[in-house]
Scaffold this motif. Structure first.
Motif, PDB file in Angstrom:
ATOM      1  N   THR A 192       0.881  -1.176   0.000  1.00 37.22           N
ATOM      2  CA  THR A 192       0.000   0.000   0.000  1.00 37.22           C
ATOM      3  C   THR A 192       0.910   1.215   0.000  1.00 37.22           C
ATOM      4  O   THR A 192       2.116   1.114   0.269  1.00 37.22           O
ATOM      5  N   VAL A 245      -6.435  -0.197  -5.447  1.00 36.10           N
ATOM      6  CA  VAL A 245      -6.473   0.713  -4.298  1.00 36.10           C
ATOM      7  C   VAL A 245      -5.066   1.266  -4.083  1.00 36.10           C
ATOM      8  O   VAL A 245      -4.105   0.777  -4.679  1.00 36.10           O
ATOM      9  N   GLU A 250      -8.068   2.263   2.056  1.00 35.67           N
ATOM     10  CA  GLU A 250      -8.844   1.912   0.849  1.00 35.67           C
ATOM     11  C   GLU A 250      -8.892   0.390   0.680  1.00 35.67           C
ATOM     12  O   GLU A 250      -9.910  -0.173   0.295  1.00 35.67           O
ATOM     13  N   MET A 251      -7.757  -0.268   0.987  1.00 41.89           N
ATOM     14  CA  MET A 251      -7.727  -1.734   0.858  1.00 41.89           C
ATOM     15  C   MET A 251      -8.703  -2.362   1.857  1.00 41.89           C
ATOM     16  O   MET A 251      -9.449  -3.293   1.519  1.00 41.89           O
ATOM     17  N   ALA A 254     -12.225  -1.916   0.534  1.00 38.14           N
ATOM     18  CA  ALA A 254     -12.472  -2.774  -0.633  1.00 38.14           C
ATOM     19  C   ALA A 254     -12.672  -4.219  -0.193  1.00 38.14           C
ATOM     20  O   ALA A 254     -13.529  -4.930  -0.723  1.00 38.14           O
TER      21      ALA A 254
END
Ligand code: CTP
Length: 395
Positions: A192, A245, A250-251, A254
């Protein structure tokens, strides 16, 4: 995955015929035996000598020279791939016309049939070609869709033969047993990226290769696959739903938004453990570095592990050194069903390599840990072995 398989490659009269040589070489590199059939028209674009050198065997002789070549070639083949496939050859296959070695071989063959069309975009869009293709697909043929691009005539459109990678992927999928059909596998992959200001971020060295290999293998084995991916340079695997992402949060969103339908969750991502507490809208002065405040990011694996109804949950523990007991602790603390330990400093293992060396850790009924060591293997083979282990554990 193609070791011991025999692939019959049909080459028809398209300018893309030259790519068949690369396809044949790559199939042989993957362990397959390759036999080739060329139509007369294909010999305008590529010579039988080039094809036979790539195959390491002569191109199949015409039926009038060798009366049973249309029986023998198909009888020995596991997969029959026609690349490139012209509108004419597709029409013949669909219409049952058998006037040369390729078209008669098609009628004799009973295994997985793969078509990689190549033609002008208007021809590809023509309702007759569409109808012929639909008819072949309804009988089980596998289509490797042509791409959009500049065609031999100079026009732009969909008709360029698919890349060799996509054709090989389709062939591997055809020979792979579908033991994951009915499963939905949710995979996280890559690093990330946590922004500091509009121009800087911090991240890690994960390439995403392990997660993408997992997605390809799971898809081939028949699963519906969702791949939640941080930034990587790898292209989306065929047939996989890729959700891109950037940050850990965000991950997290999702994954949590899609976990309900997942039967297996595999967390290969190297999620950043920290993010900047207050993001800046302007580039920070380097003197401000000491003022940077960090926050913890959500632990996605632990959040999935804590769900009351959760999928079979697999985590990855990338450690530096043989710190397997740290991985064992993560199995318990994160509520996972399986942890895959790897030492990123070991030879052939780690973030940017195509291979990995892992130990699969699961929990026994008496709360002790069971460990299964997998020696150095390609990441796809590692993914396959982990899937075998998941299936065995759930049985
Ligand atoms: N993981 C996660 N969310 C995080 C951190 C990790 O889902 N915020 C998952 C990873 O995808 C991996 C597993 O947890 O499957 C272990 O990751 P690792 O980085 O080894 O564990 P951490 O909990 O971050 O522990 P540490 O960095 O202290 O070793």
């Amino acid at each position: 995955m193609l070791k011991g398989k025999t692939i019959l490659v049909g080459i028809t009269g398209s300018v893309a015929a030259y790519k068949a040589v690369d396809l044949i070489r790559r199939l042989r590199d993957a362990g397959a035996t390759v036999k080739a059939i060329m139509t007369d028209k294909s010999k305008n674009f590529i010579t039988p000598l080039s094809v036979s050198l790539a195959c390491g065997a002569p191109v199949a002789a015409d039926m009038f020279e060798e009366p049973f070549s249309h029986i023998d070639g198909p009888a020995q083949a596991d997969v029959f791939v026609v690349a490139p496939a012209t509108a004419n050859s597709i029409g013949k296959f669909a219409g049952g016309i058998a006037d040369d070695l390729l078209s008669t071989s098609f009628l004799v063959f009973r295994g997985g049939f793969v078509l990689a069309p190549a033609m002008n975009w208007r021809m590809y869009e023509h309702p007759v070609v569409k109808k012929n293709l639909a008819s072949l697909l309804s009988q089980g043929a596998v289509l490797v869709e042509p791409q959009r691009g500049t065609l031999a005539c100079g026009e732009e459109g969909v008709g360029k033969m698919a890349g060799v990678d996509a054709i090989i992927e389709a062939i591997i999928a055809v020979v792979t047993p579908k033991d994951l059909s009915g499963e939905h596998i949710l995979i996280t992959a890559g690093p990330t990226r946590e922004p500091i200001d509009p121009v800087r971020f911090f991240s890690n060295r994960s390439s995403g290769k392990m997660g993408y290999a997992f997605a390809r293998v799971a898809r081939r084995r028949g699963a519906v696959v969702t791949l939640v991916s941080g930034p990587t340079a790898i292209s989306a695997p065929e047939g996989v739903d890729v959700v891109r992402v950037e940050t850990a949060s965000e991950m997290y969103s999702a994954v949590m938004g899609r976990i309900d339908t997942a039967s297996i969750a595999v967390m290969t991502a190297a999620v950043s453990d920290f993010c900047v507490a207050e993001q800046r809208s302007e580039k920070a002065d380097k003197a401000d570095i000491a003022l940077l405040k960090l926050d913890r990011t959500p632990d996605i694996l632990a959040a999935v592990g804590a769900l009351s109804r959760r999928p079979f949950t697999v985590g990855f523990a990338a450690e530096t050194g043989a710190r397997i007991e740290r991985a064992e602790r993560k199995l318990i603390s994160k509520g996972a069903d399986m942890i895959v330990f790897n030492d990123v400093l070991a030879e052939g293992a780690g973030f940017e390599t195509d291979t990995n060396v892992v130990t699969i850790i699961t929990r026994n009924a008496d709360a002790t840990c069971q460990k299964e060591y997998l020696p150095l293997s390609h990441k796809e083979a590692v993914a396959s072995a982990i899937i075998d282990s998941i299936i065995a554990r759930r049985a």
